[in-house]
Design a protein around this motif. Structure first.
Motif, PDB file in Angstrom:
ATOM      1  N   GLN A  58      73.203 -28.674 -14.265  1.00 52.02           N
ATOM      2  CA  GLN A  58      74.438 -29.313 -13.787  1.00 52.02           C
ATOM      3  C   GLN A  58      74.733 -28.925 -12.334  1.00 52.02           C
ATOM      4  O   GLN A  58      75.063 -29.767 -11.510  1.00 52.02           O
ATOM      5  N   VAL A  59      74.595 -27.643 -12.035  1.00 55.36           N
ATOM      6  CA  VAL A  59      74.846 -27.154 -10.674  1.00 55.36           C
ATOM      7  C   VAL A  59      73.893 -27.829  -9.699  1.00 55.36           C
ATOM      8  O   VAL A  59      74.303 -28.346  -8.654  1.00 55.36           O
ATOM      9  N   ARG A  60      72.612 -27.863 -10.026  1.00 55.16           N
ATOM     10  CA  ARG A  60      71.621 -28.444  -9.108  1.00 55.16           C
ATOM     11  C   ARG A  60      71.878 -29.935  -8.904  1.00 55.16           C
ATOM     12  O   ARG A  60      71.752 -30.451  -7.798  1.00 55.16           O
ATOM     13  N   ARG A  61      72.275 -30.612  -9.984  1.00 50.29           N
ATOM     14  CA  ARG A  61      72.535 -32.045  -9.879  1.00 50.29           C
ATOM     15  C   ARG A  61      73.731 -32.318  -8.949  1.00 50.29           C
ATOM     16  O   ARG A  61      73.678 -33.162  -8.069  1.00 50.29           O
ATOM     17  N   ASP A  62      74.812 -31.558  -9.139  1.00 51.65           N
ATOM     18  CA  ASP A  62      76.010 -31.736  -8.306  1.00 51.65           C
ATOM     19  C   ASP A  62      75.693 -31.470  -6.838  1.00 51.65           C
ATOM     20  O   ASP A  62      76.150 -32.190  -5.952  1.00 51.65           O
ATOM     21  N   ILE A  63      74.923 -30.423  -6.596  1.00 52.21           N
ATOM     22  CA  ILE A  63      74.713 -30.014  -5.214  1.00 52.21           C
ATOM     23  C   ILE A  63      73.703 -30.934  -4.523  1.00 52.21           C
ATOM     24  O   ILE A  63      73.839 -31.229  -3.330  1.00 52.21           O
ATOM     25  N   MET A  64      72.759 -31.461  -5.285  1.00 55.62           N
ATOM     26  CA  MET A  64      71.874 -32.488  -4.727  1.00 55.62           C
ATOM     27  C   MET A  64      72.666 -33.747  -4.369  1.00 55.62           C
ATOM     28  O   MET A  64      72.419 -34.394  -3.362  1.00 55.62           O
ATOM     29  N   LEU A  65      73.647 -34.036  -5.224  1.00 51.02           N
ATOM     30  CA  LEU A  65      74.469 -35.239  -5.035  1.00 51.02           C
ATOM     31  C   LEU A  65      75.224 -35.219  -3.703  1.00 51.02           C
ATOM     32  O   LEU A  65      75.438 -36.248  -3.071  1.00 51.02           O
ATOM     33  N   ILE A  66      75.622 -34.017  -3.262  1.00 52.32           N
ATOM     34  CA  ILE A  66      76.335 -33.942  -1.985  1.00 52.32           C
ATOM     35  C   ILE A  66      75.367 -33.660  -0.837  1.00 52.32           C
ATOM     36  O   ILE A  66      75.772 -33.396   0.283  1.00 52.32           O
ATOM     37  N   GLY A  67      74.072 -33.725  -1.142  1.00 49.81           N
ATOM     38  CA  GLY A  67      73.076 -33.710  -0.071  1.00 49.81           C
ATOM     39  C   GLY A  67      72.679 -32.333   0.432  1.00 49.81           C
ATOM     40  O   GLY A  67      72.214 -32.177   1.553  1.00 49.81           O
ATOM     41  N   HIS A  68      72.831 -31.304  -0.387  1.00 49.31           N
ATOM     42  CA  HIS A  68      72.445 -29.965   0.027  1.00 49.31           C
ATOM     43  C   HIS A  68      71.193 -29.538  -0.748  1.00 49.31           C
ATOM     44  O   HIS A  68      71.027 -29.890  -1.904  1.00 49.31           O
ATOM     45  N   GLU A  84      85.492 -37.978 -11.107  1.00 50.87           N
ATOM     46  CA  GLU A  84      86.533 -36.944 -11.196  1.00 50.87           C
ATOM     47  C   GLU A  84      85.982 -35.582 -11.611  1.00 50.87           C
ATOM     48  O   GLU A  84      86.356 -34.546 -11.083  1.00 50.87           O
ATOM     49  N   ARG A  85      85.079 -35.592 -12.602  1.00 54.10           N
ATOM     50  CA  ARG A  85      84.549 -34.308 -13.100  1.00 54.10           C
ATOM     51  C   ARG A  85      83.727 -33.592 -12.042  1.00 54.10           C
ATOM     52  O   ARG A  85      83.699 -32.360 -11.985  1.00 54.10           O
ATOM     53  N   THR A  86      83.030 -34.362 -11.211  1.00 57.64           N
ATOM     54  CA  THR A  86      82.241 -33.760 -10.135  1.00 57.64           C
ATOM     55  C   THR A  86      83.167 -33.079  -9.123  1.00 57.64           C
ATOM     56  O   THR A  86      82.912 -31.951  -8.693  1.00 57.64           O
ATOM     57  N   ILE A  87      84.256 -33.761  -8.780  1.00 61.20           N
ATOM     58  CA  ILE A  87      85.224 -33.185  -7.838  1.00 61.20           C
ATOM     59  C   ILE A  87      85.791 -31.883  -8.400  1.00 61.20           C
ATOM     60  O   ILE A  87      85.913 -30.881  -7.691  1.00 61.20           O
ATOM     61  N   GLU A  88      86.098 -31.883  -9.683  1.00 59.77           N
ATOM     62  CA  GLU A  88      86.625 -30.659 -10.307  1.00 59.77           C
ATOM     63  C   GLU A  88      85.619 -29.512 -10.187  1.00 59.77           C
ATOM     64  O   GLU A  88      85.974 -28.389  -9.859  1.00 59.77           O
ATOM     65  N   ARG A  89      84.342 -29.827 -10.447  1.00 63.99           N
ATOM     66  CA  ARG A  89      83.339 -28.755 -10.364  1.00 63.99           C
ATOM     67  C   ARG A  89      83.134 -28.291  -8.922  1.00 63.99           C
ATOM     68  O   ARG A  89      83.016 -27.104  -8.666  1.00 63.99           O
ATOM     69  N   LEU A  90      83.115 -29.219  -7.974  1.00 62.85           N
ATOM     70  CA  LEU A  90      82.940 -28.826  -6.570  1.00 62.85           C
ATOM     71  C   LEU A  90      84.071 -27.888  -6.134  1.00 62.85           C
ATOM     72  O   LEU A  90      83.840 -26.900  -5.438  1.00 62.85           O
ATOM     73  N   SER A  91      85.272 -28.197  -6.569  1.00 62.87           N
ATOM     74  CA  SER A  91      86.413 -27.340  -6.246  1.00 62.87           C
ATOM     75  C   SER A  91      86.203 -25.935  -6.813  1.00 62.87           C
ATOM     76  O   SER A  91      86.456 -24.933  -6.142  1.00 62.87           O
ATOM     77  N   LYS A  92      85.689 -25.873  -8.037  1.00 65.12           N
ATOM     78  CA  LYS A  92      85.430 -24.564  -8.651  1.00 65.12           C
ATOM     79  C   LYS A  92      84.282 -23.832  -7.961  1.00 65.12           C
ATOM     80  O   LYS A  92      84.336 -22.615  -7.756  1.00 65.12           O
ATOM     81  N   TYR A  93      83.214 -24.567  -7.625  1.00 62.25           N
ATOM     82  CA  TYR A  93      82.087 -23.941  -6.907  1.00 62.25           C
ATOM     83  C   TYR A  93      82.603 -23.265  -5.641  1.00 62.25           C
ATOM     84  O   TYR A  93      82.262 -22.139  -5.328  1.00 62.25           O
ATOM     85  N   ARG A  94      83.415 -24.020  -4.894  1.00 63.73           N
ATOM     86  CA  ARG A  94      83.879 -23.497  -3.611  1.00 63.73           C
ATOM     87  C   ARG A  94      84.633 -22.194  -3.772  1.00 63.73           C
ATOM     88  O   ARG A  94      84.443 -21.249  -3.006  1.00 63.73           O
ATOM     89  N   ARG A  95      85.510 -22.143  -4.792  1.00 67.85           N
ATOM     90  CA  ARG A  95      86.278 -20.907  -4.958  1.00 67.85           C
ATOM     91  C   ARG A  95      85.409 -19.717  -5.320  1.00 67.85           C
ATOM     92  O   ARG A  95      85.578 -18.617  -4.816  1.00 67.85           O
ATOM     93  N   VAL A  96      84.447 -19.966  -6.228  1.00 63.66           N
ATOM     94  CA  VAL A  96      83.531 -18.882  -6.620  1.00 63.66           C
ATOM     95  C   VAL A  96      82.666 -18.468  -5.429  1.00 63.66           C
ATOM     96  O   VAL A  96      82.447 -17.275  -5.191  1.00 63.66           O
ATOM     97  N   LEU A  97      82.199 -19.448  -4.669  1.00 61.99           N
ATOM     98  CA  LEU A  97      81.343 -19.142  -3.510  1.00 61.99           C
ATOM     99  C   LEU A  97      82.109 -18.343  -2.458  1.00 61.99           C
ATOM    100  O   LEU A  97      81.568 -17.405  -1.859  1.00 61.99           O
ATOM    101  N   GLN A  98      83.377 -18.701  -2.244  1.00 59.59           N
ATOM    102  CA  GLN A  98      84.180 -17.971  -1.258  1.00 59.59           C
ATOM    103  C   GLN A  98      84.327 -16.515  -1.678  1.00 59.59           C
ATOM    104  O   GLN A  98      84.248 -15.605  -0.843  1.00 59.59           O
TER     105      GLN A  98
END
Lengths: 211, 211
Positions: A45-55, A6-20
């Motif tokens: 934390q950022v690098r770990r999350d983004i590696m996790l989704i394969g980027h 759940e926490r990863t999903i929350e952060r991904l949602s936040k990353y996307r908004r900031v990136l947009q």
């Protein structure tokens, strides 16, 4: 793909908004430490999350923002189509949440609002029709609504949430102060007073000296 | 007394609300497993929290509700007086939160609301006067306000939060989608879209079969 925490999903949602926002400002690449700073979390934390989704970014230029937004979308959006949302109870809080939804560029599609107030039924709220709560099941099935935002008065919360799940709702965001238990749907709850009392506790003068 | 963890404070706040409802319904004692059931947590968690604040029930009758409410209040409220709160930005969300505050029996006292809209300044919102945001510092000091609820448009969030802290605010509840960083105040943030995207992720049809 396995469900992410759940926490990863929350952060991904936040990353996307900031990136947009960065993309809209004309930036095309970003380093993990820059993204971390915008969200006040650690670069690790950022690098770990983004590696996790394969980027992977490049050392020279960082992450390509457009690609990263697309990839996050593939993970957290329904890839086939938009997901349809209903707001149940269109009082002040319901209307505030409707404005939030309409002004964000989320892929969530507000399909219906419901109320039991005859003055509201049949009216349009930000372009979305208000239906009679008596027709909840019929409309949810017809409009293929899978997500419900619950903002009814507390005394109705339990009964209405049961009817939502019975109609096929798969996830409920509960903004009433009543704690619910659902058997066949995902439940997220937010309670205003709990948040405020927490802030109040940590903002006491005798504690604040430690901030 | 040592500061308690954030999650404990959140649970104590919820216990108190549920207990007050039980007391109002004429119940005077409650067992830990009953309280746990009302909040959908484990009895062990309830017993641990309540031992932590120094209360003990009896095996025969459970916890005395009135005493327990009083004890929780001594922990999470300011013992000397009410804490004063301001809502900054009285749009739909601000007004919804104001209704929440006014209808709950929290000890938090709403002392002022602020806006920059001339049509709202000078008006009463649920009995609370709306001030010009230009007078933020003056009113916060005069009314001894220590807690601020931030519901301004995102583009103002950073500047206004800095002005709130400068005026002496010790805790901010941030409802804007902008992630803030405060140096001398406690910060709690809630982002509507993040919550909804999380529900949407876990409510996808392809995931829901695992619920």
């Amino acid at each position: 793909m396995k469900l992410l925490p759940e926490r990863t999903i929350e952060r991904l949602s936040k990353y996307r908004r900031v990136l947009q926002r960065e993309l809209d400002n004309g930036t095309d690449h970003i380093y993990s430490h820059e993204l971390a700073k915008l969200l006040h979390i650690t670069p690790v934390q950022v690098r770990r999350d983004i590696m996790l989704i394969g980027h992977t970014g490049t050392l020279r230029k960082g992450y390509g923002i457009e690609n990263l937004i697309k990839l996050i979308g593939e993970i957290i959006d329904c890839s086939s189509s938009e997901q349809n949302v209903a707001i149940i109870g269109i009082g002040k809080l319901g209307q505030a949440l409707l404005e939030y939804l309409n002004s964000s560029n989320t892929r969530l599609n507000l399909s219906a609002v419901f109320d039991n107030n005859p003055d509201k039924i049949g009216d349009s709220f930000g372009g979305t029709l208000c239906h009679n709560i008596d027709n909840l099941k019929k409309i949810i099935i017809r409009e293929n609504i899978t997500i419900g935002i619950l903002t009814v008065p507390p005394e109705y919360a339990k009964e209405i949430s049961a009817r939502m799940v019975d109609a096929g709702i798969l996830g409920i965001m509960n903004y009433t102060p009543v704690s619910l238990k659902l058997d066949h749907a995902f439940l997220e709850e937010y309670d205003v007073i709990t948040s405020l009392e927490k802030v109040a506790y940590f903002a006491k003068p005798r504690h604040a000296e430690f901030l």
